[in-house]
Design a protein around this motif. Structure first.
Motif, PDB file in Angstrom:
ATOM      1  N   THR B  45       0.655  -1.360  -0.106  1.00 26.76           N
ATOM      2  CA  THR B  45      -0.204  -0.028   0.000  1.00 26.76           C
ATOM      3  C   THR B  45       0.703   1.402   0.037  1.00 26.76           C
ATOM      4  O   THR B  45       0.320   1.975  -0.633  1.00 26.76           O
ATOM      5  N   THR B  49       0.000   4.469  -1.899  1.00 24.64           N
ATOM      6  CA  THR B  49      -1.006   5.823  -0.935  1.00 24.64           C
ATOM      7  C   THR B  49      -0.026   7.341  -1.147  1.00 24.64           C
ATOM      8  O   THR B  49      -0.449   8.247  -0.855  1.00 24.64           O
ATOM      9  N   PHE B 212      -6.467   8.389   8.029  1.00 23.20           N
ATOM     10  CA  PHE B 212      -6.600   7.098   7.801  1.00 23.20           C
ATOM     11  C   PHE B 212      -6.906   6.380   9.362  1.00 23.20           C
ATOM     12  O   PHE B 212      -7.677   5.566   9.041  1.00 23.20           O
ATOM     13  N   GLN B 220      -2.866   1.702   5.336  1.00 27.10           N
ATOM     14  CA  GLN B 220      -2.444   2.963   4.688  1.00 27.10           C
ATOM     15  C   GLN B 220      -1.966   4.078   6.578  1.00 27.10           C
ATOM     16  O   GLN B 220      -0.656   4.762   6.111  1.00 27.10           O
ATOM     17  N   THR B 223       1.587   2.891   6.868  1.00 29.77           N
ATOM     18  CA  THR B 223       2.511   3.614   6.065  1.00 29.77           C
ATOM     19  C   THR B 223       3.213   4.356   6.508  1.00 29.77           C
ATOM     20  O   THR B 223       3.931   5.367   6.196  1.00 29.77           O
TER      21      THR B 223
END
Lengths: 270, 261
Positions: B45, B49, B212, B220, B223
């Protein structure tokens, strides 16, 4: 020959200098009354027992310390702060050089402050480093050099500055004996070549006799001048022959005797 | 001292990070826990993202605010610190007050600063400044105060003008301490960058992570945390590079003192 020109007035005049350190309720009289003068071009050593206020005296002369009474006159002007045309070599060579600068930058900085033009600056720096035997370490940092070499850099910086008077505060007290002998000869050589006036403070009796034309012996604290000894040794001196002269031994013994008296607390009459 | 050699050290340098990532990867590989998604999924992701517009829309604004706040704080800290360090009376006067202000955690200032600086960039920069300035200021005071006496006397004897004295003696002499303060300030700055964006913001890394989290986009969110870690690493590498250049004399001096005993 380095005799004083006839009719020349003193370059440095110390008159009735007194220094009392006062901290709170207690005050310590370090220097009671010092009077002496130095002619242009002279090399005078000041020697005294430890704790005799030698450093206090030198700091007053250098304008780093205000005296309590009396005055210091350099070149006809009363000293109230570090005067123009004076260079000082401190005992703590490792702490008097800027560690973030190279050898060259250290020597050059005071010249930049004096606004010496670039080409002239370059010449002076090179000459000075050459004269102290450090022509090949321009770009080293002071801490990369040995103690003796660091003190040479400090001397080069003082020499390049072209001072009228050079003050040296026990400059060789922290270097080994062999380096010390070399540096003593370096001071004599530079003094004779440049004709600069030197005031050399030391606690080493041999050193004072070997270097000076005159030795001013201080009493213990509160300090006065115990005696001024004229050193009538030939101007050409070297470690071996000069130090083995009978006259050297006599002078040395005389100064030694004075220091012993000073330690016992003897003071000049009056 | 044992020295396994430069080559080996460079090889060993990434060993621990690799080990940690591998552990994370393996322990979460079969994870079905909603809050602990597999690392593989997080990494997949990551690209989509952050590199589909969010880098310029969120990361760069965050970094810009951090940079401005940090630089203002360093300038302010060094400027005031030099003055305070140079005057003993001033120091005695302000030092207790400084300790008081330093003890206040900067995040609690966010609600207060919002009241009069709004919720825009100014507020966020102010929060960063108000947190970063203290380590720089206090370390500069300490560095200036501790300048060597003999070096000061030397500067006086050779009649250094005030400007050269400041540049060649005071700032250079205090630079190791200033750098130490600036290093602390950098990590504080990153924390405050994120926190200031968590309260009220319309963009930024901190804002995005909170978004998020609120929308349960858990991979996400992870991340974002990795992104923050990477920003921290990159900034610290840049800082070290600058520091080692500016303070090479100091490293050399310390090493020579150690070998001379």
């Amino acid at each position: 020959m380095t005799t004083t020109p006839i009719g020349a007035t003193a370059l440095l005049d110390v008159r009735d200098l007194r220094k009392v350190y006062s901290g709170g309720s207690r005050s310590v009289e370090a220097v009671r009354n010092l009077t002496f003068s130095i002619a242009p071009g002279e090399l005078v050593c000041i020697v005294g027992p430890s704790g005799a206020g030698k450093t206090t005296l030198l700091r007053c002369v250098a304008g780093l310390l205000n005296s309590t009474a009396g005055e210091v006159v350099l070149d006809g002007e009363k000293v109230t702060g570090p005067p123009r045309g004076m260079a000082v070599v401190f005992q703590e060579y490792g702490r008097s050089l800027f560690p973030w600068m190279t050898v060259r930058q250290n020597v050059e900085l005071p010249l930049k402050e004096k606004k010496v033009p670039k080409a002239e600056r370059r010449r002076l720096v090179e000459q000075a480093l050459e004269a102290v035997g450090l022509a090949d370490v321009h770009n080293a940092h002071p801490w990369q050099l040995s103690g003796g070499m660091q003190q040479r850099v400090a001397i080069a910086r003082a020499v390049a500055y072209e001072p009228h008077i050079l003050l040296m505060d026990e400059p060789f007290a922290a270097v080994d004996a062999q380096t010390r002998a070399d540096l003593e000869d370096l001071v004599r050589t530079l003094w004779r070549r440049l004709g600069v006036t030197v005031l050399f403070v030391t606690h080493d009796i041999d050193e004072s006799v070997y270097l000076g034309q005159r030795v001013i012996v201080l009493s213990n604290s509160p300090t006065v001048v115990l005696e001024e000894v004229a050193v009538d040794l030939p101007d050409d001196r070297d470690q071996l022959t000069t130090r083995s002269l009978p006259r050297f031994a006599e002078l040395r013994a005389h100064v030694y005797e004075l220091i012993q008296r000073a330690k016992r607390g003897d003071r000049p009459a009056g | 001292m044992r020295d396994p050699g430069r080559g080996l050290r460079i090889l060993l340098l990434p060993a621990l990070p690799v080990l940690l990532v591998a552990t994370w990867w393996l322990t979460t590989a079969d994870s079905t826990n909603f809050f602990w998604p597999p690392l593989e999924q997080i990494l997949r992701t990551f690209g989509e993202t952050w590199f589909t517009g969010r880098f310029t829309a969120d990361v760069l604004p965050s970094l810009a605010r951090l940079l401005v706040g940090y630089l203002v704080a360093v300038a302010l800290g060094v400027g005031l610190g030099t003055e305070i360090g140079s005057w003993r009376t001033l120091r005695a006067l302000v030092e207790p007050v400084l300790e008081f202000f330093r003890a206040i955690p900067a995040p609690v200032l966010v609600p207060i600063l919002m009241l009069f600086a709004g919720i825009g960039n100014e507020m966020k920069v102010l929060v960063i400044v108000s947190g970063c300035v203290w380590p720089v200021l206090l370390n500069t005071v300490e560095g200036v105060r501790a300048l060597d006496e003999v070096l000061r006397d030397t500067a006086r004897c050779y009649r250094l003008r005030p400007r050269s004295r400041l540049v060649h003696l005071v700032l250079r002499g205090a630079s190791p301490q200033i750098a130490a303060g600036a290093r602390q300030a950098l990590s504080i700055g990153i924390i405050l960058m994120v926190i200031s964006e968590m309260f009220a913001a319309s963009n930024g890394v901190g804002f995005t992570i909170i978004q998020f989290q609120r929308s349960f986009a858990i991979p996400q969110m992870w991340t974002g945390i990795i992104m923050l870690g990477l920003i921290g690493v990159v900034l610290s590498v840049i800082f070290r590079a600058v520091e080692s250049r500016a303070l090479s004399w100091y490293t050399g001096l310390r090493m020579s003192q150690r070998t001379k005993g």
